[in-house]
Design a protein around this motif. Structure first.
Motif, PDB file in Angstrom:
ATOM      1  N   ALA A   3       0.835  -1.210   0.000  1.00  0.00           N
ATOM      2  CA  ALA A   3       0.000   0.000   0.000  1.00  0.00           C
ATOM      3  C   ALA A   3       0.865   1.254   0.000  1.00  0.00           C
ATOM      4  CB  ALA A   3      -0.927  -0.018   1.216  1.00  0.00           C
ATOM      5  N   LEU A   4       1.928   1.254   0.801  1.00  0.00           N
ATOM      6  CA  LEU A   4       2.795   2.432   0.856  1.00  0.00           C
ATOM      7  C   LEU A   4       3.628   2.576  -0.414  1.00  0.00           C
ATOM      8  CD1 LEU A   4       3.989   2.543   4.576  1.00  0.00           C
ATOM      9  CD2 LEU A   4       2.174   3.826   3.464  1.00  0.00           C
ATOM     10  N   VAL A   5       4.094   1.443  -0.962  1.00  0.00           N
ATOM     11  CA  VAL A   5       4.839   1.502  -2.226  1.00  0.00           C
ATOM     12  C   VAL A   5       3.944   2.075  -3.318  1.00  0.00           C
ATOM     13  CG1 VAL A   5       5.941   0.133  -4.044  1.00  0.00           C
ATOM     14  CG2 VAL A   5       6.400  -0.385  -1.637  1.00  0.00           C
ATOM     15  N   LEU A   6       2.721   1.578  -3.402  1.00  0.00           N
ATOM     16  CA  LEU A   6       1.780   2.055  -4.407  1.00  0.00           C
ATOM     17  C   LEU A   6       1.422   3.523  -4.181  1.00  0.00           C
ATOM     18  CD1 LEU A   6       0.199   1.131  -6.856  1.00  0.00           C
ATOM     19  CD2 LEU A   6      -1.646   0.374  -5.336  1.00  0.00           C
ATOM     20  N   ALA A   7       1.276   3.906  -2.908  1.00  0.00           N
ATOM     21  CA  ALA A   7       0.974   5.309  -2.591  1.00  0.00           C
ATOM     22  C   ALA A   7       2.115   6.217  -3.030  1.00  0.00           C
ATOM     23  CB  ALA A   7       0.728   5.457  -1.093  1.00  0.00           C
ATOM     24  N   PHE A   8       3.359   5.770  -2.860  1.00  0.00           N
ATOM     25  CA  PHE A   8       4.525   6.550  -3.260  1.00  0.00           C
ATOM     26  C   PHE A   8       4.555   6.729  -4.783  1.00  0.00           C
ATOM     27  CE2 PHE A   8       9.176   6.704  -4.235  1.00  0.00           C
ATOM     28  CZ  PHE A   8       9.436   7.933  -3.652  1.00  0.00           C
ATOM     29  N   VAL A   9       4.290   5.651  -5.504  1.00  0.00           N
ATOM     30  CA  VAL A   9       4.289   5.713  -6.971  1.00  0.00           C
ATOM     31  C   VAL A   9       3.175   6.635  -7.476  1.00  0.00           C
ATOM     32  CG1 VAL A   9       3.931   4.354  -9.077  1.00  0.00           C
ATOM     33  CG2 VAL A   9       5.323   3.424  -7.213  1.00  0.00           C
ATOM     34  N   ILE A  10       1.977   6.491  -6.916  1.00  0.00           N
ATOM     35  CA  ILE A  10       0.853   7.340  -7.333  1.00  0.00           C
ATOM     36  C   ILE A  10       1.136   8.801  -7.011  1.00  0.00           C
ATOM     37  CG2 ILE A  10      -1.586   7.856  -6.927  1.00  0.00           C
ATOM     38  CD1 ILE A  10      -2.030   4.875  -6.424  1.00  0.00           C
ATOM     39  N   ALA A  11       1.740   9.064  -5.847  1.00  0.00           N
ATOM     40  CA  ALA A  11       2.060  10.440  -5.452  1.00  0.00           C
ATOM     41  C   ALA A  11       3.049  11.081  -6.426  1.00  0.00           C
ATOM     42  CB  ALA A  11       2.625  10.452  -4.032  1.00  0.00           C
ATOM     43  N   THR A  21      13.374   9.398   1.720  1.00  0.00           N
ATOM     44  CA  THR A  21      12.147   9.771   2.428  1.00  0.00           C
ATOM     45  C   THR A  21      11.173   8.597   2.494  1.00  0.00           C
ATOM     46  OG1 THR A  21      12.337  12.085   1.774  1.00  0.00           O
ATOM     47  CG2 THR A  21      10.141  11.301   2.387  1.00  0.00           C
ATOM     48  N   PHE A  22      11.002   7.926   1.367  1.00  0.00           N
ATOM     49  CA  PHE A  22      10.076   6.798   1.332  1.00  0.00           C
ATOM     50  C   PHE A  22      10.540   5.670   2.257  1.00  0.00           C
ATOM     51  CE2 PHE A  22       9.034   2.630  -0.565  1.00  0.00           C
ATOM     52  CZ  PHE A  22       7.669   2.648  -0.289  1.00  0.00           C
ATOM     53  N   VAL A  23      11.843   5.383   2.251  1.00  0.00           N
ATOM     54  CA  VAL A  23      12.378   4.322   3.121  1.00  0.00           C
ATOM     55  C   VAL A  23      12.137   4.671   4.584  1.00  0.00           C
ATOM     56  CG1 VAL A  23      14.486   3.179   3.890  1.00  0.00           C
ATOM     57  CG2 VAL A  23      14.097   3.534   1.447  1.00  0.00           C
ATOM     58  N   ILE A  24      12.347   5.948   4.949  1.00  0.00           N
ATOM     59  CA  ILE A  24      12.124   6.389   6.331  1.00  0.00           C
ATOM     60  C   ILE A  24      10.655   6.198   6.717  1.00  0.00           C
ATOM     61  CG2 ILE A  24      12.069   8.385   7.871  1.00  0.00           C
ATOM     62  CD1 ILE A  24      14.518   9.460   6.322  1.00  0.00           C
ATOM     63  N   LEU A  25       9.757   6.674   5.863  1.00  0.00           N
ATOM     64  CA  LEU A  25       8.317   6.557   6.146  1.00  0.00           C
ATOM     65  C   LEU A  25       7.888   5.098   6.260  1.00  0.00           C
ATOM     66  CD1 LEU A  25       6.919   9.304   3.722  1.00  0.00           C
ATOM     67  CD2 LEU A  25       7.039   9.434   6.216  1.00  0.00           C
ATOM     68  N   LEU A  26       8.351   4.276   5.301  1.00  0.00           N
ATOM     69  CA  LEU A  26       7.962   2.866   5.287  1.00  0.00           C
ATOM     70  C   LEU A  26       8.472   2.140   6.523  1.00  0.00           C
ATOM     71  CD1 LEU A  26       6.719   0.449   3.799  1.00  0.00           C
ATOM     72  CD2 LEU A  26       8.914   0.146   2.633  1.00  0.00           C
ATOM     73  N   ILE A  82      -3.791   4.777  11.286  1.00  0.00           N
ATOM     74  CA  ILE A  82      -3.680   6.246  11.381  1.00  0.00           C
ATOM     75  C   ILE A  82      -2.497   6.632  12.247  1.00  0.00           C
ATOM     76  CG2 ILE A  82      -4.815   8.322  12.244  1.00  0.00           C
ATOM     77  CD1 ILE A  82      -7.488   7.034  11.449  1.00  0.00           C
ATOM     78  N   ASP A  83      -2.335   5.939  13.387  1.00  0.00           N
ATOM     79  CA  ASP A  83      -1.184   6.211  14.261  1.00  0.00           C
ATOM     80  C   ASP A  83       0.122   6.018  13.505  1.00  0.00           C
ATOM     81  OD1 ASP A  83      -2.766   6.793  16.401  1.00  0.00           O
ATOM     82  OD2 ASP A  83      -2.506   4.877  17.421  1.00  0.00           O
ATOM     83  N   GLY A  84       0.219   4.916  12.763  1.00  0.00           N
ATOM     84  CA  GLY A  84       1.448   4.626  12.040  1.00  0.00           C
ATOM     85  C   GLY A  84       1.794   5.702  11.033  1.00  0.00           C
ATOM     86  N   MET A  85       0.803   6.159  10.268  1.00  0.00           N
ATOM     87  CA  MET A  85       1.058   7.182   9.250  1.00  0.00           C
ATOM     88  C   MET A  85       1.401   8.524   9.892  1.00  0.00           C
ATOM     89  SD  MET A  85       0.938   5.764   6.321  1.00  0.00           S
ATOM     90  CE  MET A  85       0.947   7.232   5.298  1.00  0.00           C
ATOM     91  N   VAL A  86       0.663   8.898  10.943  1.00  0.00           N
ATOM     92  CA  VAL A  86       0.911  10.190  11.603  1.00  0.00           C
ATOM     93  C   VAL A  86       2.310  10.230  12.212  1.00  0.00           C
ATOM     94  CG1 VAL A  86       0.249  11.656  13.549  1.00  0.00           C
ATOM     95  CG2 VAL A  86      -1.505  10.712  12.037  1.00  0.00           C
ATOM     96  N   TYR A  87       2.678   9.180  12.962  1.00  0.00           N
ATOM     97  CA  TYR A  87       3.977   9.162  13.620  1.00  0.00           C
ATOM     98  C   TYR A  87       5.123   9.076  12.611  1.00  0.00           C
ATOM     99  CZ  TYR A  87       1.797   8.548  18.197  1.00  0.00           C
ATOM    100  OH  TYR A  87       1.077   8.739  19.348  1.00  0.00           O
ATOM    101  N   SER A  88       4.943   8.313  11.548  1.00  0.00           N
ATOM    102  CA  SER A  88       6.021   8.180  10.569  1.00  0.00           C
ATOM    103  C   SER A  88       6.271   9.503   9.854  1.00  0.00           C
ATOM    104  CB  SER A  88       5.701   7.077   9.559  1.00  0.00           C
ATOM    105  OG  SER A  88       4.477   7.315   8.902  1.00  0.00           O
ATOM    106  N   VAL A  89       5.197  10.229   9.519  1.00  0.00           N
ATOM    107  CA  VAL A  89       5.364  11.546   8.885  1.00  0.00           C
ATOM    108  C   VAL A  89       6.011  12.520   9.869  1.00  0.00           C
ATOM    109  CG1 VAL A  89       4.127  13.554   7.993  1.00  0.00           C
ATOM    110  CG2 VAL A  89       3.499  11.265   7.228  1.00  0.00           C
ATOM    111  N   SER A 100      14.193  15.452   8.664  1.00  0.00           N
ATOM    112  CA  SER A 100      14.501  16.399   7.593  1.00  0.00           C
ATOM    113  C   SER A 100      14.875  17.772   8.144  1.00  0.00           C
ATOM    114  CB  SER A 100      13.308  16.521   6.643  1.00  0.00           C
ATOM    115  OG  SER A 100      12.169  17.024   7.318  1.00  0.00           O
ATOM    116  N   TYR A 101      14.286  18.137   9.292  1.00  0.00           N
ATOM    117  CA  TYR A 101      14.625  19.427   9.912  1.00  0.00           C
ATOM    118  C   TYR A 101      16.054  19.418  10.437  1.00  0.00           C
ATOM    119  CZ  TYR A 101      14.744  23.144  13.399  1.00  0.00           C
ATOM    120  OH  TYR A 101      15.106  24.241  14.147  1.00  0.00           O
ATOM    121  N   PHE A 102      16.426  18.330  11.125  1.00  0.00           N
ATOM    122  CA  PHE A 102      17.762  18.275  11.723  1.00  0.00           C
ATOM    123  C   PHE A 102      18.868  18.122  10.685  1.00  0.00           C
ATOM    124  CE2 PHE A 102      15.390  17.066  15.641  1.00  0.00           C
ATOM    125  CZ  PHE A 102      15.859  18.099  16.442  1.00  0.00           C
TER     126      PHE A 102
END
Length: 457
Positions: A14-22, A42-47, A75-82, A89-91
């Motif tokens: 699902a995340l791989v497909l979401a990355f490609v679609i994005a 970025t994708f590896v970090i999120l995944l 939802i928790d997984g997506m929120v925390y990973s982002v 990315s800030y640091f």
């Protein structure tokens, strides 16, 4: 196992497909003006973060959770990973990532995971109806009207539960097996390879039955308050939108157990190397100021009741046990204090160097060797001596299901300033709520607690 495997595969897909679609929606795959390496990073970090959060929150447990519960975890997984990605990315001062792309990944990934989970749950229920992936179950107690609704639902196989039969002491029915003594129960669960039991009414010898199930890692469910709840750590599990009380599965295993062991081994190994000069200095001070060995070995109860010898820097005179026996025989007040806590506030057996070592907790540093050997964990309940187990009562069976620790909730909660019953409650809080994040939190808080010398003597 089928559900767990495909749940992991579909979440990653699902995340791989979401990355490609994005990437398609944002750039139409034309990425000549952006850093491809950073987008892939970025994708590896999120995944990675999303997968770890879902795993450690129990989404991939053997028995699936209701869809609404899984959606909450997703939802928790997506929120925390982002959130963690934004921190990273800030640091590292890397802002070369389209915020719109991140939003696309978040929304599309969330929707795809929910859709895939819904499909997977449907397919899993179809497998259950065909008799696949079922957990063998047994019902104990009376088939009362209050429990009839739940039991009838369980018998449908829709929830992955295969009920072999019933054990009851006062009902004769073709669907029931007459309840005999505990040996009959033990033989039946072995014969049918029982994975779980549902206790539908109060029955005799419930403590013995619970003990047998705990020793064999059989899940225990309580219907109609059939178990004296204060004696056991309980949680609520939802079966077809019906809440059922379940004894918590109190043990540390699976990937989380391996991660805990890896963390223990790595940190203790590094700590022993870094602290080796301090080990030498303390050893010299002990040898110079007091005759006897540098280390003291004390027998304690480890995982599954195994007797282990934990190491400490010697902080007492060499004939400490003889001195203690004489003191307790001569002073009833000291005996009362020792029998209550197994410690003495002003212990005359402690040497001058030993007093400093205890006050600073430096006497416990050699326990890192026990951690390296696997006898102790860095974080866990207090390692206790054999005769202390009786003080834990019904909780003793849970205490021995996890490895004791060098530090724990008791270490950051006042140590010797709390009474014995509070120590037991704190140990049970840790055992009942254990996760890898709790261990990391305790390790971080142990440092200021030791430096402040809270409750040390």
């Amino acid at each position: 196992m089928w559900y767990k495997k495909w749940s992991m595969i579909l979440d990653i897909s699902a995340l791989v497909l979401a990355f490609v679609i994005a990437l398609y929606l944002r750039f139409d795959f034309n990425m000549n003006t952006v850093s491809k390496r950073w987008y892939i990073s970025t994708f590896v970090i999120l995944l990675t973060i999303d997968f770890l959060i879902l795993y450690f929150k129990g989404l991939y447990d053997k028995k699936h959770k209701p869809l609404f519960y899984q959606i909450g975890l997703i939802i928790d997984g997506m929120v925390y990973s982002v959130f963690v990605y934004l921190l990273i990315s800030y640091f590292v001062k890397m802002t070369d990532f389209s915020r719109l792309t991140l939003i696309y990944i978040f929304v599309i990934g969330l929707l795809l995971q929910i859709i895939f989970k819904s499909i997977l749950l449907y397919l899993q229920r179809q497998r259950y109806k065909r008799g696949l992936d079922l957990s063998n179950a047994l019902i104990l107690g009376n088939y009362s009207s209050e429990s009839k609704e739940i039991i009838n639902k369980l018998m449908s196989n829709e929830f992955g539960i295969n009920i072999f039969g019933y054990l009851s002491d006062d009902i004769s029915n073709d669907n029931f097996i007459k309840l005999g003594d505990i040996k009959d129960f033990n033989n039946i669960i072995d014969k049918y390879h029982i994975d779980m039991i549902f206790i539908s009414s109060k029955i005799d010898n419930i403590e013995k039955i619970v003990n047998i199930c705990l020793s064999k890692y059989i899940s225990i469910y309580s219907i109609n308050n059939s178990i004296n709840l204060p004696n056991y750590p309980m949680e609520i599990e939802i079966i077809d939108n019906m809440p059922v009380l379940k004894l918590k599965d109190v043990f540390i295993g699976g990937l989380e157990g391996h991660v805990k062991r890896l963390l223990d081994f790595t940190l203790s190994f590094l700590a022993l190397i870094i602290l080796s000069p301090l080990f030498i200095i303390i050893s010299l001070l002990i040898k110079i100021t007091s005759p006897g060995p540098v280390f003291f070995k004390h027998r304690r109860l480890g995982l599954n009741g195994k007797v282990i010898e934990i190491y400490k820097f010697r902080s007492m005179v060499i004939n400490a046990q003889d001195v203690l026996n004489r003191l307790l025989a001569e002073n009833p007040e000291l005996r009362k204090e020792y029998e209550a806590t197994y410690k003495l506030k002003n212990d005359p057996r402690i040497t001058r160097v030993g007093k400093f070592l205890r006050k600073t907790s430096l006497d416990e540093l050699p326990q890192l060797i026990n951690v390296l050997k696997g006898d102790l964990s860095l974080v866990g309940p207090r390692p206790i001596i054999l005769k202390e187990i009786n003080k834990y009562g019904e909780y003793g069976k849970y205490l021995l299901r996890v490895p004791p620790g060098v530090t724990g909730l008791w270490q950051i909660s006042g140590r010797s300033d709390i009474d014995y019953n509070e120590r037991i409650e704190i140990d049970m809080q840790y055992i009942s709520n254990w996760n890898i994040w709790l261990d990391l939190n305790i390790l971080i808080k142990t440092i200021p607690a030791v430096l402040k010398k809270d409750g040390a003597y």
